[in-house]
Enzyme design. Structure first.
Site, short mmCIF file in Angstrom:
data_model
loop_
_atom_site.label_atom_id
_atom_site.label_comp_id
_atom_site.label_asym_id
_atom_site.label_seq_id
_atom_site.Cartn_x
_atom_site.Cartn_y
_atom_site.Cartn_z
N LYS A 34 33.43 -24.63 41.60
CA LYS A 34 32.97 -25.46 42.71
C LYS A 34 31.86 -24.73 43.47
CE LYS A 34 36.73 -23.65 45.59
NZ LYS A 34 37.89 -23.98 46.44
N ARG A 133 46.61 -28.02 54.12
CA ARG A 133 45.21 -28.40 54.13
C ARG A 133 45.00 -29.65 53.30
NH1 ARG A 133 41.08 -24.39 51.16
NH2 ARG A 133 42.27 -25.23 49.39
N TYR A 296 12.35 -8.94 66.29
CA TYR A 296 12.55 -9.80 67.45
C TYR A 296 13.44 -9.14 68.49
CZ TYR A 296 10.51 -13.83 65.04
OH TYR A 296 9.66 -14.70 64.40
N MET A 344 14.09 -15.05 59.66
CA MET A 344 14.31 -16.13 58.70
C MET A 344 13.91 -15.74 57.28
SD MET A 344 12.91 -20.07 58.71
CE MET A 344 13.79 -20.49 60.22
#
Length: 402
Positions: A34, A133, A296, A344
């Site tokens: 998956k 679940r 940053y 990013m």
């Protein structure tokens, strides 16, 4: 195309599969592919494992199943763990996909389409034994037991459940779920069963039943963690498993005051192989003086004159922002620290301590590999190896090694 290369060693995955087969002496072994094979290529992995005689592949959604079926022969069994819904039932039939039915509503839908197509349709049933679940609950299972016509027109091939804490070998919840599962199976004596995920395989043969369905272990991820339980079985059981704390379950777990111990089959003689290597080139170098800020928000300040290299990947590529100012990469087996904020598309590393001959534009840097495995990376940022792999972005150049 990205300058970064993601290498997937299919031979390592096949090796891991053979290892798991060796442990599961009484059961077949399928494969969870998956989320695009945990992020590294469901189709390529499935084709490789078919060479090892794997016949069962588990996906999450019908879309994943359709994509996989287009790449595989029709005689390979593809299971859709999320089950069937009205909008995709016809596609499941068209592409010969087998749904894992998780509630009475899904059984009703699948039976409706069985009648519509006038054919018996295959299915698995998922019984909830404590993960809470997915899966049929106690009341729904009781309805199935009392009214077998609810399954009319369906070919029930397997009953499955899923362990909540299989990576914790001494957790009494495992045994509680096992016994609950066995209780349910008594009412379906001729149906095959599946319980073990990767961690469940290492819990021992009692958990293997007819089919194991590993995911993490196939991809070299550690499916076991060390947890020490100082409470007696009964104390731990009653405190942490109220949903299963019934007299029947407790009595069927042998001496309730005995601490549980599990033996890993042939522990230490098997080693899972990491199949994933992520490499990035140095694309920029700069010399910075003492007290220079990097990235940053100036979260890193040099404490000396430094040589800083920039690599072309960032959080858009699945390289978590949580690596900012922590973690490491490797150049020729030498550890190099990450400095400044992960942005990013870029990260910075401090190569000051490397020999000058190893610092140049285009130098290959190992981000993931044998020196820094997905599990090790996960431990740095407080997650699991599964998330590291499934987060790998689509921009990488992918290379499959047989």
């Amino acid at each position: 195309m990205s300058l970064c290369t993601l290498e997937i060693n299919l031979s390592a995955i096949k090796n891991n599969y053979r290892l798991l087969q060796d442990i599961c002496t009484t059961a077949l072994v399928g494969a969870a592919v998956k989320a695009n094979g945990y992020g590294i290529g469901a189709m390529q992995i499935a084709k490789a494992l078919i060479e090892e005689n794997c016949q069962y592949f588990f996906v999450a959604t019908s879309e994943e199943g359709i994509n996989l079926r287009k790449a595989l022969n029709n005689d390979i069994t593809i299971l859709v763990l999320n089950g069937v819904f009205t909008h995709d039932a016809l596609e499941l039939i068209q592409y010969n996909l087998t749904p894992v039915l998780n509630n009475l509503k899904q059984i009703e839908i699948w039976q409706k389409f069985s009648n519509l197509k006038e054919k018996i349709l295959p299915c698995y049933l998922h019984f909830n034994t404590g993960l809470n679940r997915f899966g049929l609950n106690y009341d729904e299972i009781e309805q199935l037991i009392n009214d077998r016509d609810l399954l009319k027109g369906l070919d029930l091939q397997y009953i499955i459940s899923h362990l909540a804490a299989s990576e914790e070998m001494d957790n009494p919840y495992n045994l509680a779920q096992l016994n609950r599962f066995k209780d349910y199976l008594e009412y379906f004596p001729n149906v095959k069963a599946s319980l073990a995920n990767s961690g469940g395989i290492f819990l021992g043969q009692d958990y293997h039943f007819d089919l194991a369905r590993p995911g993490a272990a196939l991809y070299g991820l550690n499916s076991l963690i060390e947890v020490s339980y100082n409470l007696s079985y009964k104390e731990k059981f009653e405190r942490n498993t109220p949903a299963l704390a019934t007299t029947v379950c407790i009595n069927k777990c042998a001496d309730v005051n005995t601490r549980l111990t599990y033996k890993v089959p042939l522990k230490g003689s098997y080693r899972l192989q990491n199949p994933v290597t992520l490499k990035a080139p140095i694309i920029h170098l700069q010399n910075l003086t003492l007290d220079s800020h990097i990235g940053y928000n100036m979260t890193f300040t040099t404490k000396r004159d430094s040589i800083i290299a920039t690599l072309p990947l960032g959080y858009a590529d699945g390289f978590s922002r949580n690596f900012s100012n922590q973690g490491e990469v490797f150049i020729n087996s030498r550890s190099v620290p990450i400095v400044g904020r992960v942005s990013m598309d870029l990260i910075n590393i401090d190569v000051t301590d490397l020999p000058p001959s190893e610092v140049f534009l285009g130098q290959e840097v190992e981000i993931i590999g044998n020196y820094c495995t997905p599990d090790k990376i996960a431990s740095i940022i407080g997650t699991v190896g599964y998330e590291v792999l499934t987060s790998l972005g689509s921009r990488y150049k992918r290379k499959y090694i047989s």
